[in-house]
Design a protein around this motif. Structure first.
Motif, PDB file in Angstrom:
ATOM      1  N   UNK A  11       0.855  -0.924   0.071  1.00  0.00           N
ATOM      2  CA  UNK A  11      -0.065   0.178  -0.028  1.00  0.00           C
ATOM      3  C   UNK A  11       0.930   1.340   0.073  1.00  0.00           C
ATOM      4  N   UNK A  12       0.239   2.259  -0.716  1.00  0.00           N
ATOM      5  CA  UNK A  12       1.060   3.757  -0.603  1.00  0.00           C
ATOM      6  C   UNK A  12       1.068   4.382   0.861  1.00  0.00           C
ATOM      7  N   UNK A  13       0.380   3.859   1.671  1.00  0.00           N
ATOM      8  CA  UNK A  13       0.095   4.581   2.920  1.00  0.00           C
ATOM      9  C   UNK A  13       0.441   3.587   3.910  1.00  0.00           C
ATOM     10  N   UNK A  14       1.021   3.885   4.976  1.00  0.00           N
ATOM     11  CA  UNK A  14       1.378   3.060   6.183  1.00  0.00           C
ATOM     12  C   UNK A  14       0.129   2.720   6.868  1.00  0.00           C
ATOM     13  N   UNK A  15       0.061   1.610   7.449  1.00  0.00           N
ATOM     14  CA  UNK A  15      -0.921   0.850   8.177  1.00  0.00           C
ATOM     15  C   UNK A  15      -0.729   0.945   9.594  1.00  0.00           C
ATOM     16  N   UNK A  16      -1.545  -0.055  10.277  1.00  0.00           N
ATOM     17  CA  UNK A  16      -1.450  -0.101  11.721  1.00  0.00           C
ATOM     18  C   UNK A  16      -0.170  -0.226  12.477  1.00  0.00           C
ATOM     19  N   UNK A  17       0.585  -0.999  11.707  1.00  0.00           N
ATOM     20  CA  UNK A  17       1.906  -1.424  12.379  1.00  0.00           C
ATOM     21  C   UNK A  17       2.927  -0.345  12.043  1.00  0.00           C
ATOM     22  N   UNK A  18       2.545   0.830  11.543  1.00  0.00           N
ATOM     23  CA  UNK A  18       3.594   1.719  11.099  1.00  0.00           C
ATOM     24  C   UNK A  18       4.416   1.249   9.863  1.00  0.00           C
ATOM     25  N   UNK A  19       3.611   0.156   9.031  1.00  0.00           N
ATOM     26  CA  UNK A  19       4.358  -0.304   7.800  1.00  0.00           C
ATOM     27  C   UNK A  19       3.605  -0.027   6.814  1.00  0.00           C
ATOM     28  N   UNK A  20       4.140  -0.185   5.664  1.00  0.00           N
ATOM     29  CA  UNK A  20       3.107  -0.202   4.332  1.00  0.00           C
ATOM     30  C   UNK A  20       2.568  -1.719   4.127  1.00  0.00           C
ATOM     31  N   UNK A  21       1.213  -1.842   4.512  1.00  0.00           N
ATOM     32  CA  UNK A  21       0.824  -3.206   4.303  1.00  0.00           C
ATOM     33  C   UNK A  21       0.989  -3.915   2.906  1.00  0.00           C
ATOM     34  N   UNK A  22       1.131  -5.115   2.996  1.00  0.00           N
ATOM     35  CA  UNK A  22       1.228  -5.745   1.604  1.00  0.00           C
ATOM     36  C   UNK A  22      -0.185  -5.981   0.866  1.00  0.00           C
ATOM     37  N   UNK A  23      -0.188  -6.193  -0.484  1.00  0.00           N
ATOM     38  CA  UNK A  23      -1.242  -6.195  -1.121  1.00  0.00           C
ATOM     39  C   UNK A  23      -2.406  -7.304  -0.552  1.00  0.00           C
ATOM     40  N   UNK A  24      -1.721  -8.229  -0.100  1.00  0.00           N
ATOM     41  CA  UNK A  24      -2.533  -9.540   0.341  1.00  0.00           C
ATOM     42  C   UNK A  24      -3.679  -9.042   1.528  1.00  0.00           C
ATOM     43  N   UNK A  25      -2.542  -8.153   2.738  1.00  0.00           N
ATOM     44  CA  UNK A  25      -3.603  -7.933   3.704  1.00  0.00           C
ATOM     45  C   UNK A  25      -4.338  -6.630   3.405  1.00  0.00           C
ATOM     46  N   UNK A  26      -4.252  -6.023   2.223  1.00  0.00           N
ATOM     47  CA  UNK A  26      -5.014  -4.979   1.864  1.00  0.00           C
ATOM     48  C   UNK A  26      -6.324  -5.400   1.420  1.00  0.00           C
ATOM     49  N   UNK A  27      -6.037  -6.350   0.313  1.00  0.00           N
ATOM     50  CA  UNK A  27      -7.402  -7.122  -0.132  1.00  0.00           C
ATOM     51  C   UNK A  27      -8.337  -7.719   0.865  1.00  0.00           C
ATOM     52  N   UNK A  28      -7.449  -8.598   1.729  1.00  0.00           N
ATOM     53  CA  UNK A  28      -7.915  -9.246   2.840  1.00  0.00           C
ATOM     54  C   UNK A  28      -8.755  -8.333   3.734  1.00  0.00           C
TER      55      UNK A  28
END
Length: 131
Positions: A11-28
């Motif tokens: 992902x272009x934006x940081x997620x909850x763990x302060x990382x950029x989530x991978x596409x599998x996590x984003x779709x899930x």
């Protein structure tokens, strides 16, 4: 110029763990929120099952691989040679595009300190940012 040894879709934006989530996590995450069409959900289920059967989950080998206290910011990267895995990512990217979720593809020969490796992937802790 040396060809990058690793590729990551995130992902272009940081997620909850302060990382950029991978596409599998984003779709899930889209699926958990009930935002996928029936066709997108079918694609997700079939392809997630295929990846589960054909791709090692690093946490099944080392449960601490993504532990933020042990490996802060650790993320997975495909090896560029794992074409059979990378080619299936396009469908996930199409789902993200359809939902307006920005993503990017990163290529690197040095993704950070490698904390896990198998034939298809590495999990790496990014190098500290300077400045």
């Amino acid at each position: 110029m040396e060809q990058a040894r690793y590729v990551r879709f995130q992902g272009a934006d940081r997620g909850g763990r302060d990382i950029h989530p991978g596409v599998f996590a984003l779709v899930n995450n889209l699926a958990r929120a009930g935002r996928l069409t029936s066709e997108q959900e079918l694609f997700r289920r079939i392809n997630n099952a295929w990846y589960d059967a054909n791709f090692t989950n690093p946490t099944s080998v080392d449960p601490t691989v993504y532990d933020p206290a042990v490996n802060p910011g650790a993320v997975a990267w495909f090896k560029s040679s794992a074409r059979h895995l990378i080619e299936r990512v396009d469908g996930y990217l199409e789902i993200l595009t359809a939902h307006g979720v920005a993503y990017r593809c990163l290529r690197s020969s040095d993704p950070g300190r490698i904390v896990y490796e198998d034939d298809d992937q590495v999990v790496a802790v990014p190098h500290p940012r300077s400045g």
